[in-house]
Design an enzyme around this catalytic site. Structure first.
Site, PDB file in Angstrom:
ATOM      1  N   ASP A  58     -13.245  -6.050  32.671  1.00  0.00           N
ATOM      2  CA  ASP A  58     -14.568  -5.734  32.165  1.00  0.00           C
ATOM      3  C   ASP A  58     -14.932  -6.872  31.209  1.00  0.00           C
ATOM      4  O   ASP A  58     -14.046  -7.591  30.743  1.00  0.00           O
ATOM      5  CB  ASP A  58     -14.520  -4.391  31.429  1.00  0.00           C
ATOM      6  CG  ASP A  58     -15.809  -4.087  30.714  1.00  0.00           C
ATOM      7  OD1 ASP A  58     -16.854  -4.142  31.374  1.00  0.00           O
ATOM      8  OD2 ASP A  58     -15.769  -3.815  29.511  1.00  0.00           O
ATOM      9  N   ASP A  84     -15.727   2.157  31.396  1.00  0.00           N
ATOM     10  CA  ASP A  84     -14.655   1.732  32.289  1.00  0.00           C
ATOM     11  C   ASP A  84     -13.756   2.886  32.688  1.00  0.00           C
ATOM     12  O   ASP A  84     -12.893   2.703  33.527  1.00  0.00           O
ATOM     13  CB  ASP A  84     -13.773   0.679  31.600  1.00  0.00           C
ATOM     14  CG  ASP A  84     -14.595  -0.293  30.826  1.00  0.00           C
ATOM     15  OD1 ASP A  84     -15.599  -0.740  31.391  1.00  0.00           O
ATOM     16  OD2 ASP A  84     -14.255  -0.593  29.685  1.00  0.00           O
ATOM     17  N   CYS A 129       0.851  -1.202   0.000  1.00  0.00           N
ATOM     18  CA  CYS A 129       0.000   0.000   0.000  1.00  0.00           C
ATOM     19  C   CYS A 129       0.880   1.243   0.000  1.00  0.00           C
ATOM     20  O   CYS A 129       0.545   2.245  -0.629  1.00  0.00           O
ATOM     21  CB  CYS A 129      -0.900   0.042   1.223  1.00  0.00           C
ATOM     22  SG  CYS A 129      -1.841  -1.450   1.490  1.00  0.00           S
ATOM     23  N   ASP A 149     -12.277  -1.343  28.141  1.00  0.00           N
ATOM     24  CA  ASP A 149     -12.186  -0.895  26.756  1.00  0.00           C
ATOM     25  C   ASP A 149     -12.745   0.493  26.508  1.00  0.00           C
ATOM     26  O   ASP A 149     -12.340   1.154  25.570  1.00  0.00           O
ATOM     27  CB  ASP A 149     -12.868  -1.880  25.816  1.00  0.00           C
ATOM     28  CG  ASP A 149     -14.371  -1.730  25.863  1.00  0.00           C
ATOM     29  OD1 ASP A 149     -14.891  -1.472  26.957  1.00  0.00           O
ATOM     30  OD2 ASP A 149     -15.010  -1.857  24.809  1.00  0.00           O
TER      31      ASP A 149
END
Lengths: 46, 739
Positions: free
Chosen positions: B440, B630, B39, B626
């Site tokens: 979590d 949290d 790329c 995340d």
């Protein structure tokens, strides 16, 4: 040994040349991304 | 989708995206579509020969180039990159960023100059030490040469030390830079005088070596913090730069700097909101992950307040009335907070500073004592100066000041090579003390992506054909539900054009009207079928207004989660799950990964309370999460880790960022932190032993300053080499884990 009278100043001048080149390289961003080159694959396309 | 890049030919906007240099502009853009070296080559080809100084960073997905107005229009370049599938995003230029780049360049130049000079001076000093100088003329010349070469190193490369020392003294404070500046001056000034007169010892080698090692240590120390700060700023920089403003029914493209409160703005599907404001006319689905960490799109009704930086992920454009623009937006405020947090001096650093002050007072006192002692013994002023210099050099905290940053920098770079980004190097100091890990659930132990778990036919069609219909409607949509449906039905017809309506998608085909959306929008409410949690995500498909099928989705467990949790428990660490999800789902997940302590249906406040209860029991807690839910938890934990699929906010607040969307970096980080702690102990012990052994010698005048300098250099070198040594526990991961 008289050649040292020429060679030592010459050595000092060379060091200043090297310092100049180094500062130029740093200011033009040559050392900005030191690890980027190792992440690139060789581009063998013509 | 091809975007309109023409706005970027406006001069006022160009100065917002690039830095003027000469006649042209240094432009930095993000290429979201650049994943590999191939790329990168494509990007280079797309730019062709119309730009200069092209620099591509595949890892950070950025492209920098110098553009000159005469060659080609900026919009044309952007369009070429867009057409090449590289999804260019202009990064709003942050002044802090360019200042940091300049600072970094100067710092590197200083280190380089100091090292080059130190080596040269050392070489020129060598004949003196070995007694190989042929005659007095050469000796004089050698000393002059050392003076000339040492000058840029001490004066320019050492300037920051002098400046900092001056600042500290002016505020009547002592910091590490004061004895450093003093030692540098004490080594340099008398040596310069003695070079001129041609008699007496000179210490240019000591002075230059000193500058080189100290500058290197200082740079290592600052690098970790800067690296993380750069990432955060890159994320925050991804905000809209142009907006579509509607005036009397005509839409025009304007830079966001020209926006005012009250403007009506059109935000195309897939674009970021340029301002905070009220939603007008139609409903909309927004991805607010950048601000809240919620990865699922949030549905908004007319009149809701929307925040700049959110993405319009619905199928249709939305209309927004701007209320807060520019620096008044919530996004801008968060960015400012992040910048402030980055520049704050960490707590441990302040403690070190306080200890250093006592140490420095002692060193200065000792140097004065050395001078007095030597003079009392009837020696000359020169000899007294030598003693003071030897004391200053021998007790120089080179090894001490390198001990911590070198070990942390080594751990940080080893971790970042394996996908763990350390945004707060102090976390590595706290990590070995951790005895409890709190996870979590959603997005942390489970994938962010959803999976189709059940199709419940409600009408005449069977499950398979319902799935085909639903997938056909979701064609081209980007939110997790659409992705899950399209994954389950890859062969669904792709020629259906669905429009947003009534909180869902609808389309006509085969003479019938189909609608797909949230169950709340259907008049008939049905209880969940047996075996399905009430908490699970569901959507309904209707045919001519009658329910045809329901689809249920679950989040899947990360494949590596059971193994990682088992590894953590074997350390041994106490592992807990705090989930906002239903009791059933949490129990099932806890059972799957073998965690005994868990709590379900936890609000952010309850999660925080649990964390504080653990901390009051004297536990040191690592929190793994995340997103925004949290954020309080992550902020309050002793150490926090986040999976960066979440939000910029979560990333900014977490000490460790686990890249590669995998938990595998967690045990790795703990192992690296333990190694770093061991290395720091070893290094501090070595530095202390060395200093204690050498100081009496220096005080008694038995240590030549040049010997003191050599000893200090070797000591510093040992510390750095030791810091680079990976630990045994860490080496075990090299073969086993791919992050």
């Amino acid at each position: 040994m008289t050649s040292l009278y020429l060679l030592i100043p010459l050595g000092v001048a060379t060091v200043f040349g090297a310092i100049g080149v180094f500062i130029w390289a740093a200011n033009s961003g040559q050392f900005d991304e030191l690890d980027a080159a190792s992440r690139r694959l060789p581009d063998n396309e013509p | 989708m091809s975007r309109d890049w023409a706005a970027f030919d406006r001069a006022d906007l160009q100065s917002a995206v690039g830095q003027r240099r000469g006649n042209g502009l240094d432009v930095m853009i993000a290429l979201d579509g650049m994943h590999c070296a191939n790329c990168a080559a494509r990007a280079e080809r797309a730019l062709g020969t119309d730009t200069q100084d092209v620099r591509i960073n595949v890892a950070a997905r950025t492209l920098a180039f110098h553009w000159r107005p005469g060659d080609v229009q900026l919009s044309a370049l952007l369009k070429r990159l867009d057409d090449a599938g590289l999804a260019p995003q202009l990064l709003a230029r942050s002044d802090a960023d360019t200042a940091a780049v300049r600072e970094e360049r100067v710092a590197k130049a200083r280190i380089g100059v100091a090292i080059v000079c130190a080596m040269q001076v050392m070489m020129l000093a060598w004949p003196q030490y070995t007694g190989a100088v042929p005659d007095a003329g050469i000796a004089y010349l050698l000393r002059l040469a050392q003076w000339v070469i040492a000058t840029p190193a001490v004066i320019w490369a050492g300037a920051p030390f002098f400046i900092n020392a001056y600042r500290a003294l002016r505020q009547r404070q002592l910091d590490m830079d004061v004895p450093i500046a003093l030692a540098l001056a004490a080594a340099y000034l008398p040596s310069a005088w003695r070079s001129y007169t041609g008699s007496g010892e000179i210490y240019f080698d000591t002075a230059t070596m000193f500058v080189a090692l100290l500058a290197l240590g200082r740079w290592l120390e600052q690098r970790t913090r800067r690296l993380a700060g750069k990432r955060v700023r890159q994320l925050a920089g991804r905000r809209a730069l142009t907006a579509q403003r509607r005036v009397n029914g005509i839409v025009e493209s304007v830079p966001i700097t020209a926006l005012q409160a009250g403007d009506e703005l059109l935000v195309a599907a897939g674009d970021a909101l340029p301002a905070d404001g009220l939603l007008l006319e139609t409903e909309a689905d927004l991805d607010e992950a950048l601000l809240t960490g919620e990865s699922r799109p949030v549905h908004h009704s007319v009149g809701d307040t929307l925040l700049a930086g959110s993405l319009n992920v619905g199928a249709a454009p939305l209309i927004l009335r701007a209320e807060k623009v520019g620096t008044a937006t919530v996004l801008a405020q968060i960015t400012r907070l992040l910048d402030a947090a980055q520049t704050q001096k960490p707590r441990a650093q302040r403690v070190t500073d306080r200890i250093a002050r006592h140490f420095i007072t002692a060193v200065l006192g000792l140097a004065a004592f050395g001078i007095a002692l030597t003079l009392l013994r009837g020696k000359s002023g020169d000899a007294a100066l030598d003693v003071a210099l030897a004391v200053l050099v021998a007790s120089c905290p080179c090894a001490l000041s390198l001990a911590v940053p070198a070990a942390l920098a080594a751990a940080t770079s080893r971790l970042s090579a394996r996908g763990v980004l350390v945004s707060n190097a102090e976390a590595l100091l706290a990590l070995p003390k951790v005895d409890t890990v709190v996870f979590d659930k959603t997005g942390t132990l489970t994938e962010n992506a959803l999976q189709l778990s059940l199709i419940e036919p409600l009408g005449s069609r069977d499950a398979a054909s319902c799935l085909q219909l639903a997938a056909a409607l979701e064609q081209g949509q980007r939110h997790p539900i659409a992705k899950a449906l399209l994954r389950s039905a890859p062969n669904a017809p792709s020629d259906v054009i669905a429009a947003a309506e009534n909180g869902g998608l609808h389309a006509f085909f085969g003479g019938r009207q189909y609608w797909l959306g949230a169950p709340e929008h259907v008049p008939v409410q049905l209880p969940p079928p047996p075996g399905v949690n009430t908490g699970e995500t569901a959507i309904v498909l209707t045919e001519n207004g009658k329910p045809l099928a329901r689809f249920f989705f679950t989040a899947t467990l990360r494949p590596e989660a059971p193994k990682i949790v088992a590894e953590l428990q074997a350390q041994p660490l106490h592992v807990e799950i705090l989930s906002g999800d239903s009791a059933d789902a949490t129990r099932a997940l806890a059972g799957q990964i073998g965690v005994k302590t868990y709590a379900a249906r936890q609000t952010p406040v309850e999660k925080l309370a649990r964390l504080q209860a653990l901390q009051q029991q004297g536990r040191h807690v690592l929190a793994v999460g995340d997103g925004m839910n949290d954020a309080p938890l992550l902020a309050a934990a002793d150490v926090s880790a986040a999976l960066p699929d979440g939000s910029a906010l979560a990333q900014a607040r977490a000490d460790l960022l686990l890249l590669g969307n995998s938990l595998a970096g967690l045990p790795l980080a703990i192992a690296a932190a333990k190694t770093a702690a061991r290395r720091i102990h070893e290094n501090l012990l070595w530095a202390a032993v060395y200093n204690i052994a050498v100081l009496p010698l220096a005080l008694a005048g038995l240590l030549q300053p040049s010997l003191a300098a050599a000893g200090m250099s070797i000591s510093s070198l040992l510390v750095v080499l030791n810091a680079l040594r990976p630990g045994a526990a860490e080496r075990a991961f090299v073969t086993g884990v791919s992050v």
